[in-house]
Design a protein around this motif. Structure first.
Motif, mmCIF file in Angstrom:
data_model
loop_
_atom_site.group_PDB
_atom_site.id
_atom_site.type_symbol
_atom_site.label_atom_id
_atom_site.label_comp_id
_atom_site.label_asym_id
_atom_site.label_seq_id
_atom_site.Cartn_x
_atom_site.Cartn_y
_atom_site.Cartn_z
ATOM 1 N N LYS B 203 0.839 -1.203 0.000
ATOM 2 C CA LYS B 203 0.000 0.000 0.000
ATOM 3 C C LYS B 203 0.873 1.253 0.000
ATOM 4 C CE LYS B 203 -3.541 -2.495 2.554
ATOM 5 N NZ LYS B 203 -4.011 -2.811 3.906
ATOM 6 N N GLU B 204 2.050 1.108 0.611
ATOM 7 C CA GLU B 204 2.934 2.267 0.724
ATOM 8 C C GLU B 204 4.147 2.197 -0.204
ATOM 9 O OE1 GLU B 204 5.180 4.575 4.365
ATOM 10 O OE2 GLU B 204 3.503 3.258 4.802
ATOM 11 N N PHE B 205 4.591 0.969 -0.483
ATOM 12 C CA PHE B 205 5.816 0.793 -1.259
ATOM 13 C C PHE B 205 5.532 0.015 -2.545
ATOM 14 C CE2 PHE B 205 6.734 0.511 3.294
ATOM 15 C CZ PHE B 205 7.616 1.555 3.472
ATOM 16 N N SER B 206 6.436 0.156 -3.495
ATOM 17 C CA SER B 206 6.415 -0.741 -4.652
ATOM 18 C C SER B 206 7.351 -1.896 -4.319
ATOM 19 C CB SER B 206 6.919 -0.016 -5.904
ATOM 20 O OG SER B 206 6.178 1.171 -6.085
ATOM 21 N N ILE B 207 6.950 -3.111 -4.663
ATOM 22 C CA ILE B 207 7.755 -4.272 -4.266
ATOM 23 C C ILE B 207 8.121 -5.110 -5.478
ATOM 24 C CG2 ILE B 207 7.750 -6.430 -2.923
ATOM 25 C CD1 ILE B 207 5.894 -5.085 -0.918
ATOM 26 N N LEU B 208 9.404 -5.451 -5.559
ATOM 27 C CA LEU B 208 9.854 -6.428 -6.557
ATOM 28 C C LEU B 208 10.415 -7.619 -5.813
ATOM 29 C CD1 LEU B 208 10.424 -3.531 -8.141
ATOM 30 C CD2 LEU B 208 11.420 -5.111 -9.761
ATOM 31 N N ILE B 209 10.024 -8.808 -6.205
ATOM 32 C CA ILE B 209 10.494 -9.994 -5.503
ATOM 33 C C ILE B 209 11.001 -11.038 -6.495
ATOM 34 C CG2 ILE B 209 8.060 -10.772 -5.320
ATOM 35 C CD1 ILE B 209 8.900 -12.376 -2.841
ATOM 36 N N VAL B 210 12.195 -11.518 -6.226
ATOM 37 C CA VAL B 210 12.713 -12.671 -6.973
ATOM 38 C C VAL B 210 12.350 -13.905 -6.171
ATOM 39 C CG1 VAL B 210 14.814 -13.915 -7.622
ATOM 40 C CG2 VAL B 210 14.638 -11.472 -8.059
ATOM 41 N N THR B 211 11.766 -14.888 -6.804
ATOM 42 C CA THR B 211 11.420 -16.094 -6.049
ATOM 43 C C THR B 211 11.578 -17.346 -6.900
ATOM 44 O OG1 THR B 211 9.684 -17.235 -4.822
ATOM 45 C CG2 THR B 211 8.951 -15.722 -6.532
ATOM 46 N N HIS B 212 12.032 -18.406 -6.248
ATOM 47 C CA HIS B 212 12.080 -19.715 -6.896
ATOM 48 C C HIS B 212 10.781 -20.463 -6.687
ATOM 49 C CE1 HIS B 212 16.559 -20.006 -7.557
ATOM 50 N NE2 HIS B 212 16.007 -20.422 -8.673
ATOM 51 N N ASN B 213 9.979 -19.921 -5.799
ATOM 52 C CA ASN B 213 8.748 -20.602 -5.409
ATOM 53 C C ASN B 213 7.589 -20.075 -6.261
ATOM 54 O OD1 ASN B 213 6.347 -21.332 -4.160
ATOM 55 N ND2 ASN B 213 7.247 -21.264 -2.117
ATOM 56 N N MET B 214 7.208 -20.904 -7.231
ATOM 57 C CA MET B 214 6.175 -20.491 -8.179
ATOM 58 C C MET B 214 4.849 -20.183 -7.491
ATOM 59 S SD MET B 214 7.210 -21.243 -11.417
ATOM 60 C CE MET B 214 7.494 -22.994 -11.351
ATOM 61 N N GLN B 215 4.537 -20.988 -6.478
ATOM 62 C CA GLN B 215 3.283 -20.752 -5.761
ATOM 63 C C GLN B 215 3.325 -19.404 -5.037
ATOM 64 O OE1 GLN B 215 4.575 -24.217 -5.478
ATOM 65 N NE2 GLN B 215 3.392 -24.225 -7.356
ATOM 66 N N GLN B 216 4.521 -19.057 -4.547
ATOM 67 C CA GLN B 216 4.638 -17.754 -3.900
ATOM 68 C C GLN B 216 4.372 -16.640 -4.916
ATOM 69 O OE1 GLN B 216 8.571 -16.363 -2.303
ATOM 70 N NE2 GLN B 216 7.295 -16.034 -0.512
#
Lengths: 213, 269
Positions: B203-216
């Protein structure tokens, strides 16, 4: 069992169920046409087998959802199978209804035009259900579209009969048969809708998009 | 990049990535990436090992500057400013664009000092106690640690340590958070807490996430980018490429590319 095998088995079960339902529909329509009580009883008895096939698909689908994270085509296919099985189950109920109607009218006089129209609608619904399942099996969007369009004929016959029925309603001898057949007509009209819904599933499976036919 | 006020804010996207390639010496890790990253959304990067997704995310706050021989070609605009412009101070970049790493890496200091360290570096020394409480509250850790602020951070559980690292990141008031596999060292309960937290933070930040977990990626993100590795014709070099960038719901129900479908269905990679 691999995920692929699980999904393939689920789809095979659906088409086995489809064959059972089509057989039941053919039996139901022919029994009504010929006022054949024995065939009507056979139609009604077949429904347990159809219900069991439905419950197995339902159960296997739940297990698949609980144990696998399905996405993309796998997800659309398994969802389409579950939904199609419900439509088939309802079409099976329609066959039962035709059987029960036969049991009730076999020794009564029936208005000929209504009787022959019920049979005509029944044959249309069999044709639509058969093509709808074929379109799903072959991922054939075009066949789905053509099949769904046939519902117009079913609806036309339904509306014709709604206009026809009151003209015969005054005839006391035919009244009982008329009432039974008119409810049959309503049920068959819904049967056409179930076939159309299966066609929509074909479209969804192939394109990934919902479309109302 | 000196102060927030001087930045021309693009209300739709935080990053505009144009034709970006990253190489380490002769080795091209990822090439020709074009994408716009939406503001106040969670964007996930997925793909097999070696596809360059971590390399790419590190260019977004110039972490790759710290690795000798790294070259970034193309343009990364952050809210309208070229991140690699000579006038831009990388330390300021990293305050505005925070990063959370795979393994929780709190400083071997008290919980409170973990938060105040970055504040001091950035001269944000007014109302320190309030800032500490706000950051820990935003990171959903305050209730668990408020009576133990002077406890050594390394005594916390792995999940708590990771939330402390998130608190440390947001204490300096960034507007974007980069997360490089933030849950891969955590159990499912701690993972769920981080994912829930991300839904609050976005809501306050923009988030970028690298993940190996497809479900995540499918659970937690709004947009999803799938990268893969292409091998050169002579078979000697493997380079990462962006295959598909789409809304997450589309990506996981009806992906546009066959390669994406195969990867997310577990048929390769």
């Amino acid at each position: 069992m691999s995920l692929q095998e699980k999904i393939e088995n689920l789809e095979t079960d659906l088409h086995v169920m489809g064959t059972l339902v089509l057989e039941a529909l053919v039996d139901g329509v022919r029994a009504l046409e010929d006022k054949d009580v024995n065939r009507a009883i056979a139609t009604i008895e077949k429904d347990d087998e159809i219900d069991n096939a439905y419950l197995k698909i339902d159960q296997d689908w739940i297990e698949l959802m609980a144990t696998e994270q399905l996405v993309a085509t796998d997800l659309r296919l398994s969802t389409s199978i579950l939904q199609a099985s419900l439509h088939l189950e309802r079409l099976g109920d329609l066959a039962v209804y035709l059987g029960k109607t036969t049991q009730e009218i076999f020794d009564s006089p029936v208005p000929e035009t209504v009787h022959s129209t019920v049979v005509e609608m029944g044959d249309l619904v069999i044709d639509m259900a058969s093509s709808a399942m074929e379109s799903l099996k072959n991922r054939d969007k075009d066949l789905a579209l053509v099949t769904a369009a046939k519902d117009n004929q079913v609806n036309r016959l339904y509306n014709t009969m709604l206009e026809e029925a009151p003209k015969i309603a005054g005839n006391e001898d035919l009244f009982k048969g008329l009432i039974r057949l008119v409810t049959c007509i309503r049920t068959l009209e819904r049967g056409g809708d179930h076939a159309v819904d299966i066609c929509e599933l074909t479209h969804f499976l192939v394109s990934g998009k919902f479309k109302e036919f | 990049m000196e102060t927030k006020e001087t930045i021309q804010v693009n209300s739709e996207n935080v990053f505009n990535v144009e034709d970006v390639s990253v190489s380490y010496g002769e080795f091209v890790a990822i090439k020709n990436v074009n994408m716009d990253i939406a503001k106040n959304k969670i964007t996930a990067f997925i793909g097999p090992s070696g596809c360059g997704k971590s390399t790419l995310i590190r260019t977004f706050n110039r972490m790759n500057d710290l690795i000798l021989g790294t070259k970034v070609k193309g343009t990364i605009n952050y809210q309208g400013v070229d991140l690699y412009d000579k006038m831009v101070d990388p330390v300021q970049v990293r305050r505005r664009i925070g990063m959370v790493f795979q393994k929780p890496n709190p400083f071997p200091k008290t919980i409170k000092e973990n938060i105040t360290f970055g504040l001091k570096v950035n001269n944000m020394t007014d109302n320190m106690d309030e800032r500490v409480e706000k950051a820990l509250t935003q990171a959903a850790l305050w209730d668990e640690v408020k009576d133990d602020l002077n406890k050594n951070a390394l005594e916390l559980s792995g999940g708590q340590q990771q939330r402390l690292c998130i608190a440390r990141t947001i204490a300096v008031e960034p507007d974007t958070i980069l997360m490089d596999e933030p849950c891969s060292a955590l159990d499912p309960v701690a993972t769920k807490k981080i994912e829930d937290l991300m839904q609050e933070l976005v809501k306050e930040f923009s988030i970028l996430i690298v993940t190996h977990n497809m479900q995540q990626a499918s659970r937690a993100s709004d947009y999803c980018a799938f990268f893969t590795t292409k091998t050169s014709d002579d078979g000697k070099r493997r380079t990462g490429e962006l295959v598909e960038f789409n809304e997450t719901t589309v990506m996981f129900t009806n992906p546009e590319q066959d390669l994406t479908e195969q990867y997310i269905s577990g048929r390769f990679g």
